[in-house]
Design an enzyme around this catalytic site. Sequence first.
Site, mmCIF file in Angstrom:
data_model
loop_
_atom_site.group_PDB
_atom_site.id
_atom_site.type_symbol
_atom_site.label_atom_id
_atom_site.label_comp_id
_atom_site.label_asym_id
_atom_site.label_seq_id
_atom_site.Cartn_x
_atom_site.Cartn_y
_atom_site.Cartn_z
ATOM 1 N N GLU A 100 24.033 -76.707 14.179
ATOM 2 C CA GLU A 100 24.529 -75.348 13.927
ATOM 3 C C GLU A 100 24.720 -74.579 15.225
ATOM 4 O O GLU A 100 24.109 -74.902 16.243
ATOM 5 C CB GLU A 100 23.538 -74.583 13.027
ATOM 6 C CG GLU A 100 24.030 -74.370 11.608
ATOM 7 C CD GLU A 100 25.236 -73.453 11.473
ATOM 8 O OE1 GLU A 100 26.084 -73.360 12.391
ATOM 9 O OE2 GLU A 100 25.347 -72.814 10.413
ATOM 10 N N ASP A 101 25.570 -73.561 15.159
ATOM 11 C CA ASP A 101 25.756 -72.702 16.322
ATOM 12 C C ASP A 101 24.633 -71.682 16.443
ATOM 13 O O ASP A 101 24.053 -71.493 17.502
ATOM 14 C CB ASP A 101 27.131 -72.006 16.272
ATOM 15 C CG ASP A 101 27.417 -71.330 14.929
ATOM 16 O OD1 ASP A 101 26.575 -71.405 14.002
ATOM 17 O OD2 ASP A 101 28.504 -70.735 14.789
ATOM 18 N N ASP A 104 20.794 -67.041 12.022
ATOM 19 C CA ASP A 104 20.667 -65.584 12.053
ATOM 20 C C ASP A 104 19.677 -65.199 10.947
ATOM 21 O O ASP A 104 18.474 -65.197 11.176
ATOM 22 C CB ASP A 104 22.078 -65.019 11.823
ATOM 23 C CG ASP A 104 22.167 -63.524 11.947
ATOM 24 O OD1 ASP A 104 21.315 -62.936 12.610
ATOM 25 O OD2 ASP A 104 23.111 -62.927 11.388
ATOM 26 N N PHE A 153 25.656 -59.347 18.635
ATOM 27 C CA PHE A 153 26.702 -60.202 18.080
ATOM 28 C C PHE A 153 27.349 -60.994 19.217
ATOM 29 O O PHE A 153 27.937 -60.415 20.122
ATOM 30 C CB PHE A 153 27.742 -59.381 17.327
ATOM 31 C CG PHE A 153 28.687 -60.244 16.551
ATOM 32 C CD1 PHE A 153 28.313 -60.769 15.315
ATOM 33 C CD2 PHE A 153 29.936 -60.567 17.060
ATOM 34 C CE1 PHE A 153 29.170 -61.597 14.602
ATOM 35 C CE2 PHE A 153 30.807 -61.391 16.354
ATOM 36 C CZ PHE A 153 30.418 -61.901 15.119
ATOM 37 N N ARG A 166 36.455 -68.433 20.196
ATOM 38 C CA ARG A 166 35.652 -69.662 20.118
ATOM 39 C C ARG A 166 35.772 -70.481 21.399
ATOM 40 O O ARG A 166 34.863 -71.223 21.761
ATOM 41 C CB ARG A 166 36.115 -70.536 18.945
ATOM 42 C CG ARG A 166 35.882 -69.934 17.567
ATOM 43 C CD ARG A 166 36.131 -70.999 16.498
ATOM 44 N NE ARG A 166 36.342 -70.431 15.167
ATOM 45 C CZ ARG A 166 35.362 -70.131 14.316
ATOM 46 N NH1 ARG A 166 34.110 -70.319 14.665
ATOM 47 N NH2 ARG A 166 35.644 -69.632 13.129
HETATM 48 P P1 5GP Z 1 22.877 -66.862 8.632
HETATM 49 O O1 5GP Z 1 23.150 -67.443 7.291
HETATM 50 O O2 5GP Z 1 21.783 -67.589 9.399
HETATM 51 O O3 5GP Z 1 22.626 -65.390 8.572
HETATM 52 O O4 5GP Z 1 24.203 -66.911 9.456
HETATM 53 C C1 5GP Z 1 24.789 -68.040 9.823
HETATM 54 C C2 5GP Z 1 26.217 -67.849 10.283
HETATM 55 O O5 5GP Z 1 26.610 -66.476 10.517
HETATM 56 C C3 5GP Z 1 26.366 -68.545 11.603
HETATM 57 O O6 5GP Z 1 26.549 -69.922 11.442
HETATM 58 C C4 5GP Z 1 27.559 -67.824 12.184
HETATM 59 O O7 5GP Z 1 28.736 -68.379 11.681
HETATM 60 C C5 5GP Z 1 27.414 -66.392 11.675
HETATM 61 N N1 5GP Z 1 26.758 -65.555 12.715
HETATM 62 C C6 5GP Z 1 25.503 -65.065 12.713
HETATM 63 N N2 5GP Z 1 25.251 -64.355 13.829
HETATM 64 C C7 5GP Z 1 26.386 -64.410 14.568
HETATM 65 C C8 5GP Z 1 26.759 -63.871 15.862
HETATM 66 O O8 5GP Z 1 26.016 -63.201 16.585
HETATM 67 N N3 5GP Z 1 28.027 -64.151 16.270
HETATM 68 C C9 5GP Z 1 28.906 -64.883 15.533
HETATM 69 N N4 5GP Z 1 30.111 -65.093 16.058
HETATM 70 N N5 5GP Z 1 28.590 -65.403 14.329
HETATM 71 C C10 5GP Z 1 27.337 -65.169 13.856
HETATM 72 MG MG MG Z 2 32.207 -66.775 12.044
HETATM 73 MG MG MG Z 3 27.570 -71.626 11.913
#
Ligand code: 5GP
Ligand code: MG
Ligand code: MG
Length: 177
Positions: A100-101, A104, A153, A166
């Site tokens: 995963e990237d 959050d 963010f 990206r």
């Molecule tokens: P989660 O389900 O853990 O809240 O969020 C996962 C997804 O939200 C990540 O895989 C990503 O795509 C998006 N996301 C969460 N925080 C960020 C951020 O700071 N920047 C970006 N570009 N995407 C984020």
């Molecule tokens: Mg996104």
């Molecule tokens: Mg992701």
Amino acid sequence: MPFYEKEVGTLLDEKKVQARVRELGAEITRDYQGSDLTLVCVLKGSTFFAMDLARAIDLPLEMEFLGVSSYQGGTETTGEVRITTDVSKPMAGKHLLVIEDIIDTGLTMSFLLESLRARHPASLKVASLLEKPSRARTKIQIDYKGFVIDDVFVVGYGLDYGEKYRNLPFIGVMKGK
Ligand code: 5GP
Ligand code: MG
Ligand code: MG
């Protein structure tokens, strides 16, 4: 002057990101000696990280891709996640490492792990380039973690803002957001 210079500031520069990815690759190489490894890359954000990480792993491995869409409320996920593109074959008996990237709230990964666990892999671990612990809504064990960041963010190295940015080679922060 690069196109993004006015909009994006640097949080983690390219050198730092690449060095950390190489460290994670070495760690994964040690841990998976003797077992077949399948990287399950989560589209689209993890692809840049996954490509570099895969090249930093000195083992034969397979790569699978999985697309998810989370219903977003603004910049925040609602926790409702759907698989839009699934992996290309059964995952039973395989050693899976989900790439995963960023984690959050953790809701996307929590859903993914549940879905993958139901397919009876031999093992299931998580690698995430970034973690924002201040926003966690569910506890995710990240076995290979690049960097812990504050609640900002971020864009670049796979992460988007409105599908753009990206392709930046570093992790940046949108100015004035
Ligand atoms: P989660 O389900 O853990 O809240 O969020 C996962 C997804 O939200 C990540 O895989 C990503 O795509 C998006 N996301 C969460 N925080 C960020 C951020 O700071 N920047 C970006 N570009 N995407 C984020
Ligand atoms: Mg996104
Ligand atoms: Mg992701």
